[in-house]
Design an enzyme around this catalytic site. Structure first.
Site, PDB file in Angstrom:
ATOM      1  N   GLY A 290      28.838  19.117  86.737  1.00  0.00           N
ATOM      2  CA  GLY A 290      30.004  18.331  87.134  1.00  0.00           C
ATOM      3  C   GLY A 290      29.690  17.294  88.189  1.00  0.00           C
ATOM      4  O   GLY A 290      28.554  16.828  88.335  1.00  0.00           O
ATOM      5  N   SER A 291      30.709  16.974  88.963  1.00  0.00           N
ATOM      6  CA  SER A 291      30.676  15.778  89.820  1.00  0.00           C
ATOM      7  C   SER A 291      29.629  15.765  90.922  1.00  0.00           C
ATOM      8  O   SER A 291      29.416  14.721  91.543  1.00  0.00           O
ATOM      9  CB  SER A 291      32.038  15.583  90.458  1.00  0.00           C
ATOM     10  OG  SER A 291      32.977  15.351  89.456  1.00  0.00           O
TER      11      SER A 291
END
Lengths: 673, 106
Positions: free
Chosen positions: A299-300
């Site tokens: 993810g981020s």
């Protein structure tokens, strides 16, 4: 005249007879000697082996001296795994009067199945184990039975004095002292030592007589393994992780604490965990060292590496701005969403609010080749050879489609392990130089000979010092007000980090499920990072965002780590003198109803300690969370989309820090932030 | 021997001859006897020392086991989880806040 001389008795006759007798005796002697010689030849040559074996059986006993397994220590020399000799009980079943009765008695004392015991007694004629590696109490109980044919042998048993602490790293051994998992398995050859077999002289009473001296016990001892793990940080990491997993009602959690300057792994925690002293009942799920063996879409957190490369290659500057398209951007048939819609943002703002759309735009500027190469430079899709079994490699597929390029820019569509994520952030923390993470600092045998020694190893410079410092400084905004992880902020230390909330792939439906990985990877103090802490929470159920689920665990660990490592604070925190409250007399016992009414009155009166719950209905999740945090309430999200209901209701007076549950509806497909 | 002495008394064999004939044999016998005694004594001593060594070896093993057990007990008592529980419950200690931690620089 007769010749008298001839009639005289012959003097030669007796001499001759004597000679005959002497010859006969001599012959007899020779014959006897030959017989003796022949017998000697027969005994010494032809029957030598058989007779030697018979003699050996009478006065020699083969002793097996088990090697003492080497200990495992943490970085400060505290034992994490030790071996101690304990009793094992065996029997000679031929001496039993009633095997069934004996089995029944032993079963009651030792908790071994009666049928199994009876089977063992029947199988072994002269020897059978009753129970191995028993406690002293059990030995005494068996001795008290006073039954014939029992023997007690000493066997080394592995103990883990810190119990569950670092259990996934250390692993465990089986009954026969062979490593089954973790470092116990990886370093089996070094730890196990050499079991010695030696013939010992026994006297008629069976007593041992060491006429040939004693072997140095050190020569049989296994090597000692010293780790880079710090047991205090390991304890703090496990405690914080378990709390985070528990609070979020998550499936599992992982935490890695790394020294970015050396690459030393200071703590490696997993939840759920197990007690290696009593592993019975633990499932494969408990034994899994997810922080090393599991690779998933991170993810981020990956946005930091995309920004770092773009800055390094001068494709963007700190002041570059991007249009985040108000939270919605179409790429071909696909649409990318931001959790918190934004307009035009600079690079710092992109990281602060974790915009997927703007990260995708920076990724597009980088291009496919450079994006993949960048991730590889940061150590993804490569094994570090930590020394633990099953280390994950992760996959960075080449993003052929435009949408893949976009999603890979915010950490979806590729996989990495928590260890790799921690090491990559370590590169940013270490002024752009990627250090090789390592867990075993040295292996020293019993004679003091160093068999293995790991030193800090620079793998490569990933980005320049200036770029690394810029990115670390930008990431400080993430924990400040308006960022995605204000809960990771510390009073005394500057914190820099990045949240991640990744959707989990659904292998059956071949798409993304509604399950998430919440993460926070950060470093502290930001001005000269001493530790990198990576927290990953698998399938949290109360909240899904890394800033809410994983960031508190980061802060909890960092608050222990900083004083423990004697790191001076980044800023001065005013000392608040806490005066000892005078001891109040015990209040009279009130009825629950009266107490409740008084409590309500107190709440109305205590303006400073209480707040009114704001009306959050209709707001998007992110805005609702921000507003709740602003008035010092702890939001708990159920579902995704916009707020459709809230508990307690708007306008209710509650204590600061109280939890407010927000029910959300409507789907926002991509929620990485 | 008495025959030889008798012969000598009769003035037949000189003393030097007698000593020359008998002494080597006597010395050889004595030497063999000594070697035998030394060998037997040494064997007895070896066996006796073997018993002693065996006793000391058993004692050493037992002491090593005790030492291992004590080390294990010490490590168990120093486990962070236990120390924290004791510090919090029995001693009433709390984790200091950032403001309460002072860093002493040289």
């Amino acid at each position: 005249m007769r010749d008298l001389k001839n009639h005289q008795p012959s003097v030669d006759a007796p001499t001759k007879w004597m000679r005959v007798r002497v010859s006969l005796i001599g012959f007899a002697f020779v014959a006897v000697l030959c017989g003796i010689f022949a017998r000697a030849v027969n005994l010494q040559i032809h029957q030598r082996d058989r007779l030697q074996g018979m003699a050996r059986d009478q006065y020699l006993r083969d002793l097996e001296i088990p090697a003492r397994r080497g200990d495992i220590f943490d970085r400060r020399g505290t034992p994490l795994a030790q071996s101690v000799d304990v009793d094992s009980i065996w029997v000679d079943p031929s001496l039993f009067e009633n095997a069934r009765d004996t089995a029944k008695k032993l079963s009651a004392i030792l908790g071994v199945d009666q049928k199994e015991l009876l089977e063992r007694f029947t199988r072994g004629r002269r020897f059978a184990w009753v129970k191995r590696q028993v406690t002293q109490t059990e030995v005494e109980k068996v001795k008290a039975l006073n039954l014939p044919g029992f023997g007690f042998a000493k066997e080394p048993r592995r103990f883990y004095p810190q119990r569950e602490l670092a259990a996934h790293v250390i692993g465990l051994v089986g009954t026969d002292a062979h490593g089954l998992d973790g470092l116990e398995l990886s370093f089996e050859d070094e730890l196990s030592g050499d079991t010695a077999r030696r013939a010992s002289v026994r006297d008629a009473r069976g007593r041992k007589v060491l006429t040939n001296g004693v072997e140095d016990p050190l020569s049989r001892q296994g090597a000692a393994v010293t780790l880079t793990i710090d047991r205090h940080l390991q304890y703090a990491a496990e405690k914080a992780l378990l709390k985070a997993v528990d609070d979020a009602r998550a499936v599992a959690g992982m935490a890695v604490v790394l020294d970015p300057r050396t690459g030393e792994v200071l703590a490696l925690a997993n939840a759920p965990r197990f007690n290696p002293n009593a592993p019975q009942g633990a499932t494969a799920d408990h034994f899994r060292n997810r922080a090393v063996t599991d690779a998933f879409e991170p993810g981020s957190t990956f946005k930091a590496f995309v920004v770092a490369r773009a800055l390094e290659d001068k494709l963007i500057t700190e002041k570059s701005t991007f249009d985040c398209e108000k939270g919605r951007m179409a790429i071909g048939k696909h649409v990318i969403h931001d959790t918190h819609p934004s307009g035009v943002l600079d690079v710092r703002g992109i990281l602060q609010v974790s915009s997927n759309i703007c990260a995708a735009k920076i990724g597009q500027k980088l291009g496919r080749e450079r994006l993949v190469e960048n991730y590889q430079q940061f150590g993804f899709a490569e094994r570090y050879g930590l020394g633990l079994p099953g280390e994950a490699k992760g996959v960075i597929p080449f993003p052929r489609a435009e949408i893949s390029l976009a999603t890979q820019s915010f950490g979806q569509g590729l996989t990495a392990s928590p260890l790799q994520a921690a090491a990559a952030f370590g590169a940013l923390a270490n002024r752009g130089v990627l250090m090789k993470p390592y867990l075993v600092s040295k292996v020293v045998d019993a004679d003091g000979l160093t068999l293995l020694e790991n030193k800090p190893t620079e793998l490569r410079r990933v980005v320049s010092e200036k770029t690394a410092r810029t990115v670390v400084e930008m990431l400080e905004s993430v924990v400040e007000k308006g960022g995605t992880a204000p809960r990771a902020r510390m009073d005394a230390y500057r914190v820099s980090g990045k949240t991640g909330t990744a959707q989990k792939a659904d292998p059956v439906a071949r798409g993304y499920s509604d399950k998430h990985f919440a993460s926070f990877v950060g470093m502290v103090p930001a001005e000269d990072p001493r530790v990198v802490i990576a927290i990953f929470i698998d399938e949290p159920k109360t909240d899904i965002y890394g800033g809410l689920v994983a960031a508190p665990a980061f802060k909890e660990i960092a608050e222990v780590a900083m004083p423990h490592l004697a790191v001076p604070p980044s800023r001065v925190v005013p000392v608040v003198e806490v005066a000892a409250a005078p001891k109040k007399p015990e209040p009279p016992v009130k009825s629950p109803v009266v107490a409740a009414i008084e409590r309500l009155d107190e709440l109305h009166e205590a303006d400073e300690g209480s707040v009114r719950v704001p009306d959050l209905k209709g707001q998007p999740a992110r805005a609702a969370v921000t507003q709740a945090l602003t008035v010092a309430l702890e939001p708990r999200l159920v579902g995704s989309g916009r707020v459709v209901a809230q508990t307690p209701a708007a306008g209710t007076l509650v204590e600061k820090g109280a939890r407010i549950t927000l029910e959300l509806a409507g789907n926002l497909p991509s929620v990485t932030r | 021997m008495s025959v030889v002495i008798e012969a000598r008394n009769r003035g037949g064999i000189p003393l030097s001859v007698i000593l020359g004939e008998i002494l080597p044999a006597a010395l050889a016998v004595s030497l063999l006897a000594c070697v035998g005694i030394v060998h037997v004594t040494s064997r007895v001593l070896v066996v006796s020392q073997g018993y002693e060594l065996s006793r000391l070896d058993a004692q050493s093993t037992e002491l090593t086991r005790d030492n291992d057990r004590l080390k294990l007990e010490l490590a168990t008592l120093k486990a962070p989880a236990r120390l924290e529980a004791v510090a919090r419950t029995r001693l009433g200690m709390v984790t200091p806040s950032s403001a309460q931690v002072f860093h002493v620089t040289k």
